[in-house]
Write a protein that holds these residues in place. Structure first.
Motif, short mmCIF file in Angstrom:
data_model
loop_
_atom_site.label_atom_id
_atom_site.label_comp_id
_atom_site.label_asym_id
_atom_site.label_seq_id
_atom_site.Cartn_x
_atom_site.Cartn_y
_atom_site.Cartn_z
N GLN A 67 0.83 -1.22 0.00
CA GLN A 67 0.00 0.00 0.00
C GLN A 67 0.86 1.26 0.00
O GLN A 67 0.51 2.26 -0.65
CB GLN A 67 -0.97 -0.03 1.18
CG GLN A 67 -2.02 -1.14 1.09
CD GLN A 67 -2.86 -1.05 -0.17
OE1 GLN A 67 -3.17 0.05 -0.65
NE2 GLN A 67 -3.24 -2.19 -0.71
N ARG A 71 0.97 4.10 -3.10
CA ARG A 71 0.84 5.53 -2.77
C ARG A 71 2.01 6.33 -3.35
O ARG A 71 1.85 7.43 -3.88
CB ARG A 71 0.76 5.68 -1.26
CG ARG A 71 0.71 7.09 -0.74
CD ARG A 71 -0.66 7.72 -0.94
NE ARG A 71 -0.79 8.85 -0.03
CZ ARG A 71 -1.51 8.82 1.09
NH1 ARG A 71 -2.21 7.75 1.41
NH2 ARG A 71 -1.56 9.87 1.88
N SER A 74 1.85 6.93 -7.39
CA SER A 74 0.61 7.40 -8.03
C SER A 74 0.15 8.71 -7.42
O SER A 74 0.70 9.18 -6.43
CB SER A 74 -0.49 6.35 -7.84
OG SER A 74 -0.82 6.28 -6.46
N GLU A 75 -0.91 9.26 -8.03
CA GLU A 75 -1.65 10.38 -7.44
C GLU A 75 -3.12 9.97 -7.36
O GLU A 75 -3.56 9.14 -8.17
CB GLU A 75 -1.50 11.62 -8.31
CG GLU A 75 -0.10 12.20 -8.28
CD GLU A 75 0.11 13.21 -9.40
OE1 GLU A 75 -0.72 14.11 -9.56
OE2 GLU A 75 1.10 13.03 -10.14
N PRO A 76 -3.87 10.57 -6.43
CA PRO A 76 -5.29 10.20 -6.32
C PRO A 76 -5.99 10.35 -7.67
O PRO A 76 -5.74 11.31 -8.40
CB PRO A 76 -5.84 11.21 -5.30
CG PRO A 76 -4.65 11.62 -4.49
CD PRO A 76 -3.48 11.57 -5.43
N PRO A 96 -5.99 0.14 -2.25
CA PRO A 96 -5.58 1.16 -3.24
C PRO A 96 -6.57 2.33 -3.31
O PRO A 96 -6.16 3.49 -3.45
CB PRO A 96 -5.54 0.37 -4.56
CG PRO A 96 -5.26 -1.05 -4.14
CD PRO A 96 -6.00 -1.21 -2.83
N HIS A 99 -6.52 4.03 0.65
CA HIS A 99 -5.32 4.74 1.10
C HIS A 99 -4.78 5.73 0.07
O HIS A 99 -4.09 6.68 0.44
CB HIS A 99 -4.19 3.75 1.41
CG HIS A 99 -4.52 2.78 2.49
ND1 HIS A 99 -4.85 3.15 3.77
CD2 HIS A 99 -4.57 1.42 2.48
CE1 HIS A 99 -5.09 2.08 4.50
NE2 HIS A 99 -4.92 1.01 3.74
N SER A 100 -5.04 5.48 -1.20
CA SER A 100 -4.37 6.29 -2.23
C SER A 100 -5.33 6.85 -3.27
O SER A 100 -4.87 7.49 -4.22
CB SER A 100 -3.30 5.43 -2.94
OG SER A 100 -2.39 4.91 -1.99
N LEU A 226 5.71 7.73 4.80
CA LEU A 226 4.39 7.10 4.67
C LEU A 226 4.20 5.99 5.70
O LEU A 226 3.10 5.77 6.21
CB LEU A 226 4.19 6.54 3.26
CG LEU A 226 4.04 7.60 2.17
CD1 LEU A 226 4.02 6.95 0.79
CD2 LEU A 226 2.76 8.42 2.38
#
Ligand SMILES: *Cc1c(COP(=O)(O)O)cnc(C)c1O
Length: 366
Positions: A67, A71, A74-76, A96, A99-100, A226
């Protein structure tokens, strides 16, 4: 209920060995969050070197390592690609997304493996008007695929294609050392081309707690932040790291025994007339395709349990999973084969007419 003959639900059942416990008890420790635990630092350096990466960070679980990696890469609103039956999609509770802020695009896969064609078919190109694929997560060995090892040529073809598409690359290597021992290839061959690699200590390596996330120095430093954000920063974690170092020294080569026992189990079940594909056994996992004998997985699992053999439910329909690990011997396997034949072929039924309640499917996938 008969006395248990073999508990083959998962290699997570491995008990810490006496030698490992001694190593843990004697560990030199410090405050891990301050990076003052020498044993943690040693394990992190060992695993980074093993995998061909600059750095690695110890975290409490492989789920957390996966996880954190997603994070990082990537970006949301981005999309993560992975095999439909991968651990990150099936067994991390929507992590995924939670959390992200990622959407999850399952790839068509056979035994957890796919090719560049499947990747290209699923890929969403960057565009102002649609979701963009950002990360590819590959699992090796692939649990719900039956412990399959990615053939290196095919893997490299997929990684080449993914790089061309600009995807971040994550390896869920919870059982990476099973692939390494099975193929006799160096771990770096299987691990170095990714941005991030999850390495689990609690499966066949037999530690009670812990996993690492490896990658480049900058990424791993961001991962340390993180880890704290996700609540995974620890204190005198050298006690756990000592188990990891012990496992690297003593429990890697022996994974070959688990593979030999899985082979013994598969061959024995086939000889008994039970539905197993022996060619699909690459490492320490064996699938029993009870649906082919007209049974539901729940019913077969209950009958096996009544005869002393514990298996777990696989993600695919009407299939049970057996996993070998340190503590399961060749004698256990022979007795388990005989018990499976009794339970499923009815030669000597272990119990009367009332099958016990099925085990809840909840905690499989480990
Ligand atoms: C077990 C497993 C995980 C998660 O490991 P935990 O340490 O239980 O969180 C992740 N990926 C794969 C492929 C696994 O088998």
């Amino acid at each position: 209920m008969s006395p248990p003959i073999a508990d083959l639900r998962s290699d997570t059942l491995t008990q810490p060995t006496p030698g490992m416990r001694v190593a843990m008890a004697g560990a030199v420790v410090g405050d891990e969050q301050r990076r003052e635990d020498p044993t943690v630092l040693e394990l992190e350096a060992r695993v980074a070197g093993l995998l061909g990466h600059e750095d690695a960070v110890l975290v409490p679980s492989a789920t957390m390592a996966n996880q954190i990696a997603l994070r990082l890469l990537s970006e949301p609103g981005d999309e993560v690609l992975a095999a439909a039956d991968s651990h990150v999609f099936l067994h991390e509770l929507g992590g995924p997304a939670v959390h992200s802020g990622l959407s999850m695009k399952p790839l068509a896969a056979l035994d957890g493996l796919f090719g560049s064609a499947e990747l290209l078919a699923a890929f969403s190109p960057p565009s102002s008007a649609s979701v963009r694929s950002r990360v590819l997560s590959i699992e090796n060995t692939h649990t719900e695929g039956g412990g399959r090892v990615w053939p290196l040529v095919r893997l490299n073809e997929v990684l080449d294609a993914a790089r061309t598409l600009g995807l971040g690359l994550h390896l869920d290597g919870a059982r990476l050392m099973n692939a390494v021992v099975a193929t006799k290839l160096p771990a770096t061959e299987y691990a170095r081309r990714y941005d991030t690699v999850t390495f689990c200590l609690t499966k066949g390596l037999g530690c009670p707690v812990g996993a690492l996330l490896a990658g480049g120095r900058d990424l791993v430093n961001r991962a340390r932040r993180l880890k704290r954000l996700f609540g995974g920063a620890m204190r005198q974690a050298g006690v756990l790291a000592a188990a990891g170092i012990y496992a690297l020294d003593h429990h890697v080569e022996r994974l070959a025994e688990d593979h030999a026992h899985a082979r013994l189990l598969a061959d024995g079940l086939v000889r008994a007339g039970l539905p197993v594909d022996p060619d699909a056994v690459d490492t320490n996992i064996v699938f029993l395709h009870v649906g082919r004998h007209g049974m539901t997985a729940h019913a077969a699992q209950a009958r096996l349990r009544a005869n002393g053999v514990l298996l777990s439910l696989a993600a695919r329909p009407e299939t049970l999973r057996a996993v070998t690990y340190h503590g399961i011997t060749a004698v256990d396997i022979d007795r388990a084969v005989a018990a499976c034949a009794r339970a499923l072929l009815g030669s000597r039924p272990g119990r009367g007419p009332h099958a016990p309640a099925p085990i809840q499917p909840g905690i499989s996938g480990s």
